[in-house]
Design a protein around this motif. Structure first.
Motif, PDB file in Angstrom:
ATOM      1  N   GLY A 183       0.681  -1.227  -0.137  1.00 30.19           N
ATOM      2  CA  GLY A 183      -0.046  -0.084  -0.045  1.00 30.19           C
ATOM      3  C   GLY A 183       0.829   1.323  -0.060  1.00 30.19           C
ATOM      4  N   SER A 225      -2.543   3.581  -3.159  1.00 25.23           N
ATOM      5  CA  SER A 225      -2.618   2.284  -3.485  1.00 25.23           C
ATOM      6  C   SER A 225      -2.906   1.322  -2.273  1.00 25.23           C
ATOM      7  CB  SER A 225      -1.646   1.804  -4.413  1.00 25.23           C
ATOM      8  OG  SER A 225      -0.214   1.837  -3.436  1.00 25.23           O
ATOM      9  N   TYR A 227      -3.544  -3.089  -1.743  1.00 26.16           N
ATOM     10  CA  TYR A 227      -3.936  -4.186  -2.388  1.00 26.16           C
ATOM     11  C   TYR A 227      -3.265  -5.175  -1.897  1.00 26.16           C
ATOM     12  CZ  TYR A 227       0.498  -3.675  -5.307  1.00 26.16           C
ATOM     13  OH  TYR A 227       1.812  -3.233  -5.654  1.00 26.16           O
ATOM     14  N   SER A 245      -3.891  -9.891  -7.995  1.00 24.81           N
ATOM     15  CA  SER A 245      -4.037  -9.001  -7.004  1.00 24.81           C
ATOM     16  C   SER A 245      -5.361  -8.212  -7.473  1.00 24.81           C
ATOM     17  CB  SER A 245      -2.588  -7.909  -7.157  1.00 24.81           C
ATOM     18  OG  SER A 245      -2.640  -7.365  -8.161  1.00 24.81           O
ATOM     19  N   ILE A 246      -5.904  -7.458  -6.190  1.00 23.33           N
ATOM     20  CA  ILE A 246      -7.108  -6.774  -6.428  1.00 23.33           C
ATOM     21  C   ILE A 246      -6.962  -5.668  -5.485  1.00 23.33           C
ATOM     22  CG2 ILE A 246      -8.425  -8.421  -4.771  1.00 23.33           C
ATOM     23  CD1 ILE A 246     -10.590  -7.772  -6.774  1.00 23.33           C
ATOM     24  N   GLY A 247      -7.265  -4.448  -5.705  1.00 27.28           N
ATOM     25  CA  GLY A 247      -7.605  -3.314  -4.865  1.00 27.28           C
ATOM     26  C   GLY A 247      -7.431  -2.068  -5.486  1.00 27.28           C
ATOM     27  N   ARG A 248      -6.729  -1.082  -4.716  1.00 33.62           N
ATOM     28  CA  ARG A 248      -6.321   0.044  -5.430  1.00 33.62           C
ATOM     29  C   ARG A 248      -5.140  -0.010  -6.068  1.00 33.62           C
ATOM     30  NH1 ARG A 248      -8.859   4.910  -7.236  1.00 33.62           N
ATOM     31  NH2 ARG A 248      -7.448   6.806  -6.681  1.00 33.62           N
ATOM     32  N   ARG A 249      -5.027   0.161  -7.640  1.00 32.23           N
ATOM     33  CA  ARG A 249      -4.107  -0.194  -8.317  1.00 32.23           C
ATOM     34  C   ARG A 249      -2.842   0.861  -8.543  1.00 32.23           C
ATOM     35  NH1 ARG A 249      -3.142  -4.269  -8.013  1.00 32.23           N
ATOM     36  NH2 ARG A 249      -1.918  -4.241  -9.938  1.00 32.23           N
ATOM     37  N   ASP A 278      -9.320   1.826  -9.438  1.00 37.12           N
ATOM     38  CA  ASP A 278      -9.416   0.474  -8.612  1.00 37.12           C
ATOM     39  C   ASP A 278      -9.482  -0.579  -9.730  1.00 37.12           C
ATOM     40  OD1 ASP A 278      -9.847   1.816  -5.933  1.00 37.12           O
ATOM     41  OD2 ASP A 278     -11.419   2.978  -7.070  1.00 37.12           O
ATOM     42  N   LEU A 280      -8.244  -5.064 -10.734  1.00 35.31           N
ATOM     43  CA  LEU A 280      -7.526  -6.331 -10.454  1.00 35.31           C
ATOM     44  C   LEU A 280      -6.582  -6.621 -11.539  1.00 35.31           C
ATOM     45  CD1 LEU A 280      -8.698  -8.857 -12.198  1.00 35.31           C
ATOM     46  CD2 LEU A 280     -10.490  -8.459 -10.598  1.00 35.31           C
ATOM     47  N   CYS A 297      -5.782  -6.910 -17.052  1.00 36.01           N
ATOM     48  CA  CYS A 297      -6.114  -5.840 -16.065  1.00 36.01           C
ATOM     49  C   CYS A 297      -7.650  -5.404 -16.276  1.00 36.01           C
ATOM     50  CB  CYS A 297      -5.221  -4.728 -16.316  1.00 36.01           C
ATOM     51  SG  CYS A 297      -3.306  -4.975 -16.317  1.00 36.01           S
TER      52      CYS A 297
END
Length: 549
Positions: A183, A225, A227, A245-249, A278, A280, A297
């Motif tokens: 992060g 970020s 994730y 991965s997944i989250g705030r890129r 955001d 994955l 992506c």
């Protein structure tokens, strides 16, 4: 030796469990670190004593490292039996002596017991200092810029000394060999002001999610970020390394852009994408020898959802602005230490532009909201070479050159126009550059770049770290030269950068419709009465000092 050891163990337990609440977290970690160093020194001493004892015993038995004969083994066996009897005698004598001695005499543990106890204490200290906690890094940058603009009608706009503070706090933790969390928190603010917006008609754009941490406008710390990352060497039993991965890129400062920004590259190729979103991603390495890989992506840049305090919170609402979604593939056919070839394709749906009820660009009010105007296809490919030739010279060995070519194609929604046209329009852009060793220091890096965009070129590079506007979005020519030098190891650095953009058409930094994205020449802008609001050329001289640790 006995008292320091017992005191150390007692102190370690005290530090781990009963530190005063009045001490700061920094002081507690400092105390733990001091205690850990003392324990490590005691371990080294004990191990040295143990090795010395073992060496003495080895010398008594014969040459160390030799293989004993049958006779010697028999002798050792007898000696062992004898030693056992002697041990029993000594033990009996010790017991008798203990009974006669004072009751408060300290028990002397064996060397192995001491080592075990101390190593357990160190493990506990590690868990309380860093072993089971997020790791943090700090990246702080002060920058001062001289920016100037020349409008189509010859008017000037400038800021002689625009100063900013930018702070990134990186954090991460690897829970297992496969699973990590990564992060970054960010703060980006102009000196002496919380907001740069004085016009209410444009103030709403300051909170636009794509540039939340790339624009200097307030004193809030935001998540840039966040994730989790899964890495594995096999994909369902197949010999294919893969990640998910997944989250705030981490989707800004991507490949090639990272060279001038002196950062590690994020996934997207910076020529076409440089915005926050955001989503994955999942990457598969198809060939280990050539590092051939494909990466999927998926992202969302805007959500169509009702406010919380309505009768149907978070349900989709009837609006012209629906979800802005992005899907893409990054394909890298070949990569080694010197050469890399990579490409990217993506499609972005439901893109927007500002509503223009009066159909008059001179009276645009951003408070009127946005219209969904259509989608955008974009493809880009590049080749980079790190080191020219094969050992020709140290200078060329550390010189990087690259070339990138990109194409964008609009997909207008029925009844809407994109970039001033109801038809699908194609734009192109090329970008070349080099980065070479400093001419005045051992570790500095200098660079020169040039890019050109056509009339209908459209990138999504709003988050680019150039305050006069994205140079890679330019419908025209952009030139850049920079000098990065390190002042204290790799901790403190400075950079001087000059960027010049010469626009052939307007709308380079607009949205995707016809209100702000229509390309017109400088002469057309003047004839339409827009000469004072269309930038002909812009330049930025920036000096920064950066601390990373």
């Amino acid at each position: 030796m006995k008292k320091p050891l017992l005191l150390s163990l007692a102190a370690a337990a005290l530090i781990v469990t009963n530190l005063s609440a009045e001490t700061t977290m920094y002081e507690r970690f400092e105390a733990m670190e001091r205690e850990m160093n003392q324990l490590k020194q005691e371990i080294a001493t004990l191990k040295a004593q143990k090795e010395s004892t073992q060496d003495e015993e080895a010398e008594d038995d014969g040459e160390p490292g030799t293989v004993a004969s049958d006779d010697a083994q028999s002798a050792d066996s007898v000696a062992s039996d004898d030693a056992g009897e002697d041990t029993e005698v000594v033990a009996s004598a010790d017991e008798a002596q203990e009974e006669e001695s004072d009751e408060d005499e300290e028990y002397i543990p064996s060397t192995d017991d001491r080592l075990f106890d101390i190593e357990e204490s160190i493990a506990e200290l590690n868990r309380n200092t860093s072993g089971s906690h997020l790791k943090f890094q700090v990246d702080y940058r002060f920058a001062i810029e001289n920016m100037s603009y020349e409008m189509a009608n010859g008017d000037k706009a400038e800021n002689d000394a625009f100063m900013t503070n930018r702070l990134w706090i990186d954090m991460g933790y690897k829970a297992t060999n496969n699973l990590s969390f990564i992060g970054q928190l960010a703060y980006n603010k102009a000196f002496g002001q919380r907001s740069g917006a004085s016009n209410p008609a444009t103030a709403s754009l300051e909170g636009f999610d794509w540039i939340a941490n790339e624009s200097a406008y307030d004193d809030k710390i935001r998540v840039r970020s966040a994730y989790f990352l899964w890495q594995d060497q096999e994909f369902f039993g197949l010999d294919i390394p893969w990640t998910f991965s997944i989250g705030r890129r981490p989707s800004t400062n991507g490949a090639l852009v990272n060279l001038r920004d002196d950062d590690h590259a994020s996934s997207p190729i910076g020529h076409a994408i440089n915005v926050e979103f955001d989503g994955l991603s999942s990457q598969f390495t198809l060939n280990k020898e050539y590092k051939t890989s494909v990466k999927l992506c998926l992202g969302r840049g805007m959500s169509n959802a009702a406010p919380k305090f309505t009768s149907t919170p978070y349900a989709e609402v009837s609006t012209e602005n629906t979800n802005i979604d992005l899907a893409g593939l990054i394909f890298t056919p070949y990569e080694d230490r010197q050469y890399k070839i990579s490409s990217m394709y993506y499609y972005a749906s439901n893109l927007i532009d500002v509503k223009d009820p009066d159909a008059n660009p001179l009276t645009i009010d951003y408070r009127d909201g946005f219209d969904t105007v259509g989608g955008l296809h974009t493809g880009v490919a590049y080749v980079s070479v790190k080191g020219i030739g094969d050992g020709w010279s140290n200078f060329l060995d550390y010189t990087t050159v690259f070339a990138s070519f990109a194409v964008s194609k609009t997909d207008p929604k029925e009844g809407q126009s994109m970039l001033g046209s109801t038809q699908s329009e194609t734009g192109t852009s090329f970008w070349v550059g080099t980065q070479f060793p400093s001419l005045i220091s051992d570790y500095g890096k200098w660079g020169v770049e040039y890019n050109h965009g056509s009339k209908y070129w459209r990138s999504m590079t709003y988050g680019e770290d150039t305050n006069i506007g994205s140079k890679l979005a330019a419908r025209g020519d952009a030139y850049e030269v920079y000098f990065t030098e390190y002042l204290v190891d790799d901790i403190l650095s400075m950079q001087l950068r000059y960027t010049y953009i010469d626009y052939e058409y307007s709308g380079s930094n607009g949205f995707f419709g016809s209100t702000t994205g229509t390309p017109i020449t400088m002469d057309q802008a003047v004839s339409y009465g827009m000469g004072g609001s269309v930038v002909d050329n812009a330049q930025d001289i920036r000096l920064y000092i950066r601390y990373k640790y």
